[in-house]
Design an enzyme around this catalytic site. Structure first.
Site, PDB file in Angstrom:
ATOM      1  N   HIS A  51       7.763  -6.544  11.151  1.00  8.86           N
ATOM      2  CA  HIS A  51       6.929  -6.038  10.055  1.00  8.86           C
ATOM      3  C   HIS A  51       6.117  -7.176   9.417  1.00  8.86           C
ATOM      4  O   HIS A  51       6.122  -7.364   8.193  1.00  8.86           O
ATOM      5  CB  HIS A  51       7.782  -5.343   8.995  1.00  8.86           C
ATOM      6  CG  HIS A  51       7.003  -4.343   8.177  1.00  8.86           C
ATOM      7  ND1 HIS A  51       7.535  -3.153   7.747  1.00  8.86           N
ATOM      8  CD2 HIS A  51       5.729  -4.375   7.694  1.00  8.86           C
ATOM      9  CE1 HIS A  51       6.627  -2.483   7.045  1.00  8.86           C
ATOM     10  NE2 HIS A  51       5.523  -3.223   7.000  1.00  8.86           N
ATOM     11  N   VAL A  52       5.401  -7.911  10.264  1.00 10.19           N
ATOM     12  CA  VAL A  52       4.619  -9.048   9.777  1.00 10.19           C
ATOM     13  C   VAL A  52       3.126  -8.913  10.073  1.00 10.19           C
ATOM     14  O   VAL A  52       2.370  -9.863   9.853  1.00 10.19           O
ATOM     15  CB  VAL A  52       5.139 -10.384  10.361  1.00 10.19           C
ATOM     16  CG1 VAL A  52       6.498 -10.726   9.794  1.00 10.19           C
ATOM     17  CG2 VAL A  52       5.187 -10.340  11.897  1.00 10.19           C
ATOM     18  N   ALA A  53       2.683  -7.742  10.540  1.00  9.28           N
ATOM     19  CA  ALA A  53       1.248  -7.579  10.807  1.00  9.28           C
ATOM     20  C   ALA A  53       0.424  -7.809   9.549  1.00  9.28           C
ATOM     21  O   ALA A  53      -0.709  -8.288   9.615  1.00  9.28           O
ATOM     22  CB  ALA A  53       0.967  -6.184  11.371  1.00  9.28           C
ATOM     23  N   TRP A  54       0.974  -7.476   8.394  1.00  9.57           N
ATOM     24  CA  TRP A  54       0.273  -7.603   7.116  1.00  9.57           C
ATOM     25  C   TRP A  54       0.305  -9.024   6.557  1.00  9.57           C
ATOM     26  O   TRP A  54      -0.397  -9.315   5.585  1.00  9.57           O
ATOM     27  CB  TRP A  54       0.942  -6.685   6.090  1.00  9.57           C
ATOM     28  CG  TRP A  54       2.347  -7.132   5.745  1.00  9.57           C
ATOM     29  CD1 TRP A  54       3.471  -6.952   6.491  1.00  9.57           C
ATOM     30  CD2 TRP A  54       2.762  -7.862   4.586  1.00  9.57           C
ATOM     31  NE1 TRP A  54       4.566  -7.518   5.879  1.00  9.57           N
ATOM     32  CE2 TRP A  54       4.152  -8.085   4.706  1.00  9.57           C
ATOM     33  CE3 TRP A  54       2.087  -8.339   3.455  1.00  9.57           C
ATOM     34  CZ2 TRP A  54       4.885  -8.764   3.739  1.00  9.57           C
ATOM     35  CZ3 TRP A  54       2.827  -9.015   2.494  1.00  9.57           C
ATOM     36  CH2 TRP A  54       4.209  -9.227   2.641  1.00  9.57           C
ATOM     37  N   LEU A  56      -8.180   0.269   7.997  1.00 16.87           N
ATOM     38  CA  LEU A  56      -7.580  -0.465   9.110  1.00 16.87           C
ATOM     39  C   LEU A  56      -7.926   0.172  10.447  1.00 16.87           C
ATOM     40  O   LEU A  56      -8.242  -0.525  11.418  1.00 16.87           O
ATOM     41  CB  LEU A  56      -6.066  -0.554   8.923  1.00 16.87           C
ATOM     42  CG  LEU A  56      -5.612  -1.282   7.662  1.00 16.87           C
ATOM     43  CD1 LEU A  56      -4.094  -1.323   7.598  1.00 16.87           C
ATOM     44  CD2 LEU A  56      -6.186  -2.694   7.604  1.00 16.87           C
ATOM     45  N   THR A  84       0.824  -1.207   0.000  1.00 19.66           N
ATOM     46  CA  THR A  84       0.000   0.000   0.000  1.00 19.66           C
ATOM     47  C   THR A  84       0.858   1.258   0.000  1.00 19.66           C
ATOM     48  O   THR A  84       0.590   2.209  -0.732  1.00 19.66           O
ATOM     49  CB  THR A  84      -0.936   0.001   1.222  1.00 19.66           C
ATOM     50  OG1 THR A  84      -1.799  -1.143   1.153  1.00 19.66           O
ATOM     51  CG2 THR A  84      -1.795   1.261   1.239  1.00 19.66           C
ATOM     52  N   THR A 104       1.489  -0.454  14.224  1.00 16.71           N
ATOM     53  CA  THR A 104       1.550  -1.437  13.141  1.00 16.71           C
ATOM     54  C   THR A 104       1.413  -0.732  11.793  1.00 16.71           C
ATOM     55  O   THR A 104       1.089  -1.380  10.799  1.00 16.71           O
ATOM     56  CB  THR A 104       0.439  -2.499  13.284  1.00 16.71           C
ATOM     57  OG1 THR A 104      -0.839  -1.839  13.301  1.00 16.71           O
ATOM     58  CG2 THR A 104       0.612  -3.310  14.552  1.00 16.71           C
ATOM     59  N   ALA A 105       1.670   0.565  11.775  1.00 16.14           N
ATOM     60  CA  ALA A 105       1.430   1.358  10.560  1.00 16.14           C
ATOM     61  C   ALA A 105       2.721   1.611   9.795  1.00 16.14           C
ATOM     62  O   ALA A 105       3.004   0.945   8.786  1.00 16.14           O
ATOM     63  CB  ALA A 105       0.740   2.672  10.922  1.00 16.14           C
ATOM     64  N   ARG A 106       3.514   2.583  10.240  1.00 16.64           N
ATOM     65  CA  ARG A 106       4.735   2.965   9.548  1.00 16.64           C
ATOM     66  C   ARG A 106       5.799   3.338  10.570  1.00 16.64           C
ATOM     67  O   ARG A 106       5.535   4.048  11.542  1.00 16.64           O
ATOM     68  CB  ARG A 106       4.496   4.167   8.619  1.00 16.64           C
ATOM     69  CG  ARG A 106       3.702   3.844   7.368  1.00 16.64           C
ATOM     70  CD  ARG A 106       4.553   3.050   6.375  1.00 16.64           C
ATOM     71  NE  ARG A 106       3.818   2.747   5.148  1.00 16.64           N
ATOM     72  CZ  ARG A 106       3.115   1.651   4.941  1.00 16.64           C
ATOM     73  NH1 ARG A 106       3.000   0.742   5.909  1.00 16.64           N
ATOM     74  NH2 ARG A 106       2.512   1.440   3.788  1.00 16.64           N
ATOM     75  N   ASP A 165       5.522  -3.044  15.214  1.00 20.20           N
ATOM     76  CA  ASP A 165       5.747  -3.992  14.122  1.00 20.20           C
ATOM     77  C   ASP A 165       6.554  -3.341  13.008  1.00 20.20           C
ATOM     78  O   ASP A 165       6.900  -4.014  12.040  1.00 20.20           O
ATOM     79  CB  ASP A 165       4.391  -4.484  13.568  1.00 20.20           C
ATOM     80  CG  ASP A 165       4.549  -5.557  12.504  1.00 20.20           C
ATOM     81  OD1 ASP A 165       5.168  -6.596  12.807  1.00 20.20           O
ATOM     82  OD2 ASP A 165       4.077  -5.353  11.362  1.00 20.20           O
ATOM     83  N   GLU A 216      14.455  -0.581   8.246  1.00 22.02           N
ATOM     84  CA  GLU A 216      14.223  -2.021   8.418  1.00 22.02           C
ATOM     85  C   GLU A 216      15.167  -2.842   7.531  1.00 22.02           C
ATOM     86  O   GLU A 216      15.279  -2.554   6.339  1.00 22.02           O
ATOM     87  CB  GLU A 216      12.766  -2.351   8.086  1.00 22.02           C
ATOM     88  CG  GLU A 216      11.802  -1.696   9.062  1.00 22.02           C
ATOM     89  CD  GLU A 216      10.346  -1.880   8.693  1.00 22.02           C
ATOM     90  OE1 GLU A 216       9.476  -1.630   9.549  1.00 22.02           O
ATOM     91  OE2 GLU A 216      10.051  -2.247   7.524  1.00 22.02           O
TER      92      GLU A 216
END
Length: 317
Positions: free
Chosen positions: A284-287, A157, A73, A231-233, A257, A262
């Site tokens: 960074h695995v929430a998605w 979200l 996104t 959990t966004a950015r 997250d 990264e």
């Protein structure tokens, strides 16, 4: 049509990437270093990219490039102004994570609110046997029902997280933009959200106006020592200020997250917090539920097919 995927490894190996529905060649690179971008896209008409940066210099090396399909996104790794100047269409992925990100958000909230990690580590260390009875009370356990959830970011979200919060009996406050108090009764001023929330969760994009929107001054204004979940950015929070806020009791817990860079460097401030029972960092695995990643991959190819038909969708530039 020549299609190049610069970072296929950012999708799980179990994810099926179907072929576009027209004559093409598809070259997939697991990863692409910055120095290799120009060479790899030189003959491409379509580039698929997730996190690799495509700046104006790289785009200049691809004279035939017509379309960039972003496998995510967020598009902050793409020079959108340069794409507009060149007439390169850019499409992103939308609404694929409507279940996975809210679920991960609440997994982090539950883990902190009920001290799940702290109790797991205590049991591993033999504390249960040492307690000599059926339970022990070393760490706080708090219900979510009746607490206040502050949601910063009112997109798909953020709204999904708000719905779950209401279902759990939480009082939900949707935050207004920072510094704005004229957004109507559906929104609570940002400063008030900080002051009265027991849990604050971030679901907004990283923009110049949102970078470091929460830092030392905002932590000092959090009167209820809330949990903070991002959990966004990476970059929405001044990450160097999180540890001091935890140590000072301005936060009762924090879960991230995402990180500004990264993977984080070994000397990143978060790496010194990993042994704290009130801090959680996930990579960074929430998605990244199996269902969400497959939906992303399917939409990615749908976007390419739509562009080829002359009717591009999810266009950001």
């Amino acid at each position: 049509m020549n299609i190049v995927f610069l970072d296929r490894d950012t999708l799980s190996p179990q994810t099926r990437l179907r072929e576009p529905g027209f004559t093409h060649t598809l070259v997939c690179h697991g990863r692409t270093a910055p120095a290799d971008v120009a060479e790899r896209i030189a003959d491409a008409q379509v580039v698929i990219v997730n996190k690799v940066r495509l700046d104006a210099q790289a785009l200049d090396a691809a004279p035939n490039l017509r379309f960039i399909a972003v496998a995510a996104t967020g598009t902050d790794n793409i020079d959108l102004a340069a794409c507009r100047a060149r007439g390169i269409v850019v499409s992103n992925i939308r609404n694929y994570a409507v279940n996975t990100v809210p679920e991960h958000t609440f997994a982090l909230i539950f883990a902190l609110r009920r001290s799940i990690c702290a109790y797991r580590d205590a049991v591993r260390a033999g504390r249960w046997q040492a307690a000599g009875q059926f339970c022990f009370f070393d760490h706080p356990i708090r219900d979510l029902a009746g607490s206040t959830l502050g949601v910063i970011g009112d997109g798909v979200l953020g709204q999904a997280v708000a719905s779950i919060g209401r279902a759990l009996g939480m009082r939900v406050l949707m935050s207004a933009f920072k510094g704005r108090s004229d957004m109507g009764t559906l929104y609570t001023p940002f400063e008030q959200v900080l002051a009265v929330s027991d849990v604050i969760t971030l679901h907004c994009p990283l923009l110049p106006s949102t970078r470091h929107m929460i830092g030392a001054a905002e932590f000092a204004a959090m009167r209820r020592a809330p949990l903070l979940v991002n959990t966004a950015r990476g970059g929405l929070v001044d990450e160097a200020a999180v540890g001091p806020a935890l140590a000072a009791g301005q936060l009762s817990g924090a879960a991230f997250d995402v990180v500004a860079g990264e993977p984080p460097a070994l000397d990143h401030p978060f790496m010194a917090l990993l042994d704290r029972p009130d801090f959680i960092l996930t990579p960074h695995v929430a998605w990244a539920s199996d269902e969400a990643v497959q939906a992303l991959a399917d939409q990615l190819i749908d976007n390419i097919d739509a562009f080829q038909r002359g009717a591009p969708v999810h266009v950001v530039a």
